[in-house]
Write an enzyme that holds these catalytic residues in place. Sequence first.
Site, PDB file in Angstrom:
ATOM      1  CB  SER A 185      48.060  35.557  41.541  1.00  0.00           C
ATOM      2  OG  SER A 185      48.417  36.662  40.001  1.00  0.00           O
TER       3      SER A 185
ATOM      4  CE  LYS B 249      45.133  35.205  37.695  1.00  0.00           C
ATOM      5  NZ  LYS B 249      45.788  36.545  38.236  1.00  0.00           N
TER       6      LYS B 249
ATOM      7  CB  SER C 111      49.550  33.991  37.758  1.00  0.00           C
ATOM      8  OG  SER C 111      48.827  35.136  38.161  1.00  0.00           O
TER       9      SER C 111
END
Length: 427
Positions: A68, A71, A128
């Site tokens: 993640s 991101k 997330s």
Amino acid sequence: MTQPARRLLLSVGLALSVALSGTTLPAPAQAAPSGWTQTPKYAAIVVDAKTGEVLYAKRADSPRYPASITKVMTLYLVMEQLAAGKLKLDDRVVISPRAAAQSPTKLGLRPGDSISVDDAMKALATKSANDIAVALAEHIGGTESRFAALMTLRAKELGMDNTHFANASGLPDSRQLTTARDLAILSRAVMRDYPQYYKLFSTRSFEFRGQNIRSHNRLLGRVPGVDGIKTGFTNASGYNIAVSGVQDGRRLITIVLGGPSGAARDNNAEDLMLTGFSVLRRRALGEQITVAQNLFEPEPSGPLTRPSVEQGDTDQDGLKIVLASATPQPKAAAAKPAKKKDEPKTSSAKGKWTVQVGAFKKKSDAQEQLAHVKKRYGAPFTAANGITTAGGGRYRAQFTGLTEANAKAACRELQAKKQPCLVIKPS
């Protein structure tokens, strides 16, 4: 141990952790110490955000899955659109069926629902949310694949030469690769190019439709000066974090990839960060010193298997988390130690030998590790007493009352399954 006392120990280089035996300090980082930071998934880097100087690096250019932390690049492109006036914080982003179908973690909005760009950015930085990452990608790029191509292009322009993006969320894809160094470059670029939006990563919680959504970054509020930026987890990547903070007017960026648990990752990142600040202070006083000279390798902290909600790549019951080994052992190989003739059997016989299975900063973590090992590995410890002992700022998780043969056989079995342990003979 208090934070001031701990920082004092760091600054003089006495230790960031105590060895499993509790009697000697671990070898310095440059001496190839043991511990989970030696496993194939691990990579780390510490960078001075102002100068770009690398204060510490370990496998910093080895390919890794970003999970993640992906991101951060997704948000970088959103920030780019905002700065160019092509997007506004109150613009609505519509959730497509494809976005709604993403694996957790996610907000869980239905197809046709919408969310403001402002809330969408917060959802990425804190929860997330994979569904929102895809929705933003489609809003900007038309399709997620086209947006991923833009992510890769921007990465190359920023100097992230070893990075390729295949999606906007970080969900598993073998083509999605990066390095610790590249993630440090990305983190630095966000702060440099969009300082007005960097504060997004310091968001510890926000309200959305009656829900209080909290950040996965546990170092916020825990380590003085830390103000961002992003965590990540998949089974393939392990536990990742990109974190930044300021002390004495100097900002550091620390990347840790491939942790066996969230606690281990966080503790390692904290140790690297505080050691980096200590080195900068000592350099200001005229010392010629590096992080590696001042760093002692931390022991594992927290159980090596733990459910996660950071990425949503675990089974629903949260029990199947890949350990620190890059290549899982086949069932036959894992079962082999159980067939050895010297395997400890359930017995009421008591001895004076001890097996230690970890050293932790919190007593609760040591107790949790004892319960985890006894439940997962069973027989070798049925007749043993699980205890925690304190010393050197650590709580040691130990099984006592074993015979020499049982202790050594139990430790061999644990080590064969990538579980750190140490046999301690009677004093």
